[in-house]
Design an enzyme around this catalytic site. Structure first.
Site, mmCIF file in Angstrom:
data_model
loop_
_atom_site.group_PDB
_atom_site.id
_atom_site.type_symbol
_atom_site.label_atom_id
_atom_site.label_comp_id
_atom_site.label_asym_id
_atom_site.label_seq_id
_atom_site.Cartn_x
_atom_site.Cartn_y
_atom_site.Cartn_z
ATOM 1 N N ASP A 109 4.098 10.506 38.916
ATOM 2 C CA ASP A 109 4.503 11.463 39.963
ATOM 3 C C ASP A 109 5.120 10.771 41.194
ATOM 4 O O ASP A 109 5.776 11.409 41.995
ATOM 5 C CB ASP A 109 3.307 12.306 40.406
ATOM 6 C CG ASP A 109 2.879 13.315 39.354
ATOM 7 O OD1 ASP A 109 3.381 13.228 38.218
ATOM 8 O OD2 ASP A 109 2.055 14.195 39.666
ATOM 9 N N ARG A 144 23.569 28.260 25.133
ATOM 10 C CA ARG A 144 22.266 28.744 25.579
ATOM 11 C C ARG A 144 21.887 28.226 26.961
ATOM 12 O O ARG A 144 22.459 27.268 27.469
ATOM 13 C CB ARG A 144 21.180 28.273 24.605
ATOM 14 C CG ARG A 144 21.116 29.095 23.362
ATOM 15 C CD ARG A 144 20.113 28.503 22.396
ATOM 16 N NE ARG A 144 19.979 29.344 21.226
ATOM 17 C CZ ARG A 144 19.565 28.925 20.056
ATOM 18 N NH1 ARG A 144 19.264 27.656 19.868
ATOM 19 N NH2 ARG A 144 19.459 29.760 19.050
ATOM 20 N N MET A 151 6.621 16.940 34.559
ATOM 21 C CA MET A 151 5.364 16.807 35.308
ATOM 22 C C MET A 151 5.708 16.735 36.793
ATOM 23 O O MET A 151 6.883 16.735 37.171
ATOM 24 C CB MET A 151 4.583 15.592 34.837
ATOM 25 C CG MET A 151 3.867 15.863 33.517
ATOM 26 S SD MET A 151 2.722 14.564 33.092
ATOM 27 C CE MET A 151 1.952 15.263 31.637
ATOM 28 N N GLY A 152 4.685 16.625 37.612
ATOM 29 C CA GLY A 152 4.877 16.632 39.071
ATOM 30 C C GLY A 152 4.058 17.764 39.647
ATOM 31 O O GLY A 152 4.516 18.903 39.691
ATOM 32 N N ARG A 153 2.834 17.445 40.032
ATOM 33 C CA ARG A 153 1.907 18.489 40.495
ATOM 34 C C ARG A 153 2.292 19.031 41.861
ATOM 35 O O ARG A 153 2.454 20.222 42.053
ATOM 36 C CB ARG A 153 0.485 17.932 40.585
ATOM 37 C CG ARG A 153 -0.074 17.384 39.307
ATOM 38 C CD ARG A 153 -1.514 17.017 39.502
ATOM 39 N NE ARG A 153 -2.293 18.221 39.721
ATOM 40 C CZ ARG A 153 -2.722 19.019 38.744
ATOM 41 N NH1 ARG A 153 -2.462 18.718 37.488
ATOM 42 N NH2 ARG A 153 -3.405 20.098 39.003
ATOM 43 N N GLU A 204 6.218 21.101 37.022
ATOM 44 C CA GLU A 204 5.084 21.957 36.625
ATOM 45 C C GLU A 204 4.403 22.605 37.840
ATOM 46 O O GLU A 204 3.815 23.671 37.737
ATOM 47 C CB GLU A 204 4.053 21.138 35.852
ATOM 48 C CG GLU A 204 3.482 19.997 36.687
ATOM 49 C CD GLU A 204 2.502 19.101 35.966
ATOM 50 O OE1 GLU A 204 2.148 19.380 34.818
ATOM 51 O OE2 GLU A 204 2.103 18.098 36.585
ATOM 52 N N ARG A 248 15.984 29.268 26.122
ATOM 53 C CA ARG A 248 14.930 28.514 25.437
ATOM 54 C C ARG A 248 14.167 27.692 26.458
ATOM 55 O O ARG A 248 14.727 27.247 27.454
ATOM 56 C CB ARG A 248 15.532 27.561 24.393
ATOM 57 C CG ARG A 248 16.198 28.265 23.231
ATOM 58 C CD ARG A 248 15.172 28.891 22.296
ATOM 59 N NE ARG A 248 15.774 29.437 21.108
ATOM 60 C CZ ARG A 248 16.237 30.682 20.991
ATOM 61 N NH1 ARG A 248 16.188 31.510 22.019
ATOM 62 N NH2 ARG A 248 16.758 31.098 19.853
ATOM 63 N N ARG A 257 5.118 10.366 29.293
ATOM 64 C CA ARG A 257 4.277 9.179 29.433
ATOM 65 C C ARG A 257 4.377 8.280 28.204
ATOM 66 O O ARG A 257 3.617 7.323 28.071
ATOM 67 C CB ARG A 257 2.817 9.578 29.618
ATOM 68 C CG ARG A 257 2.550 10.354 30.859
ATOM 69 C CD ARG A 257 1.170 9.991 31.355
ATOM 70 N NE ARG A 257 0.680 10.959 32.273
ATOM 71 C CZ ARG A 257 -0.395 11.731 32.063
ATOM 72 N NH1 ARG A 257 -1.067 11.627 30.939
ATOM 73 N NH2 ARG A 257 -0.788 12.574 32.975
#
Ligand code: F6P
Length: 329
Positions: A109, A144, A151-153, A204, A248, A257
């Site tokens: 992160d 499309r 990730m990345g809180r 995320e 999609r 990771r």
């Protein structure tokens, strides 16, 4: 100066579970390290010692006394903790209890303060860039829309810099709540202007204005954090419902990771490790290795943990078009 270096398996869990007077237990939870053994470890991703999300200071199950007892029984003189905000937080608590502790910043992160780099970030960034490049091929073929979750809180660095590198259409980060209607509008505008496909890259931890973060499952981990995940699916459904486009969703999740570390991570891992040994020699305890403007130094753990390093929205993010300011509109 000669050191004996003992690897602890599976992080804090190893230091809690080990029975220092039992041979079998020592074999399971510790690994004596030497130059020959670790010589090629930098070529491999993940951690050979293993890791767990066990918090010895978890208020629901405090195991810090066992940790201290085992640390003493193992005859350790100093502890080098490699981790992100949560694990370095434990390291700091341990230091406050009078133990000699050094931290090495490691989180994809890259959200720790007082350091320009945390190990793993560059490798994860390259996974994102390569995977978006792959998706671009199929997105273009099928005309499309792809929503890709990284990730990345709390910090949007992976999405922001991955999005810049991969040249995605829209980037959504936790530091700026997005308006869902605007995201759909931007996608429709791209379609209208003749673009074959669009890619939305979302952290995320990003959330739609007025809503909470989206959780993959109920509950929290040992550090009290929610299990994030799914915001990309929400966005994909919304775009699909409010346009006649085919959408999609791909969550990159733990793929970020995986794989071999990049050259940058291998070199930084080596530099951080050397710095940690120097700090032990100089008795610079209670500090974290850090790199600033290319120079390796160290900072007090407390300072590194004061706050998270987040994206400065004003400086780096276009809040109207949901892009990095470094991207061409
Ligand atoms: O804290 C770093 C991080 O990569 C977060 O971005 C993510 O939410 C979390 O780890 C996922 O952790 P786990 O491996 O427990 O699923």
């Amino acid at each position: 100066m000669m050191f004996n270096i003992l690897g602890i398996m599976d992080g804090w869990k190893g230091l809690i579970e080990v029975k220092p007077d039992k041979k079998e237990s020592l074999k399971r939870w510790t690994m004596p390290l030497n130059k020959d053994l670790v010589r090629t470890w930098d070529r491999q991703g993940g951690t050979r010692l293993g890791t767990t999300r066990v918090n010895p200071f978890d208020p629901k199950k405090d195991q810090s006394e066992i940790l201290i007892k085992n640390y003493k029984k193992l005859g350790l003189d100093a502890l080098v903790v490699i981790g992100g905000f949560d694990n370095l937080g434990v390291a700091y608590k341990f230091y406050r209890k009078g133990f000699k502790v050094i931290g090495i910043p490691k989180t994809i992160d890259r959200d720790l303060s007082e350091t320009d780099y945390t190990l793993g970030f560059d490798s994860a960034l390259n996974v994102i860039t390569n995977d978006v490049d792959r998706l671009r091929i199929t997105a273009g073929s099928h005309r499309r829309i792809f929503v890709v979750e990284t990730m990345g809180r709390k910090a949007g660095w992976l999405a922001l810099e991955g999005g810049e590198a991969a040249g995605v259409s829209i980037i959504l980060i936790p530091e700026h709540d997005f308006v869902m209607e605007r995201v759909t509008e931007l996608i429709k505008m791209r379609k209208k202007s003749g673009k074959r496909y669009s890619i939305v890259l979302v952290s995320e931890g990003a959330k739609p204005r007025g809503m909470d973060e989206i959780h993959e499952k109920r509950g929290r981990d040992g550090f009290g954090s929610y299990y994030l995940g799914g915001v990309g699916g929400f966005i994909a459904d919304e775009i699909q419902e409010n346009s006649n486009l085919e959408v999609r969703f791909v969550a990159l999740r733990h793929l970020q990771r995986g794989g071999a570390p990049t050259a940058h991570d291998r070199r930084m891992g080596r530099k951080f490790g050397i710095a940690a040994i120097d700090m032990i020699v100089n008795e610079d305890f209670g500090r974290m290795v850090s790199v600033k403007h290319g120079e390796i130094s160290s900072v007090p753990l407390k300072k590194a943990l004061d706050r998270l390093r987040l994206v400065d929205v004003e400086k780096s993010y276009n809040t109207k078009n949901y892009k990095s300011l470094d991207q061409i509109l």
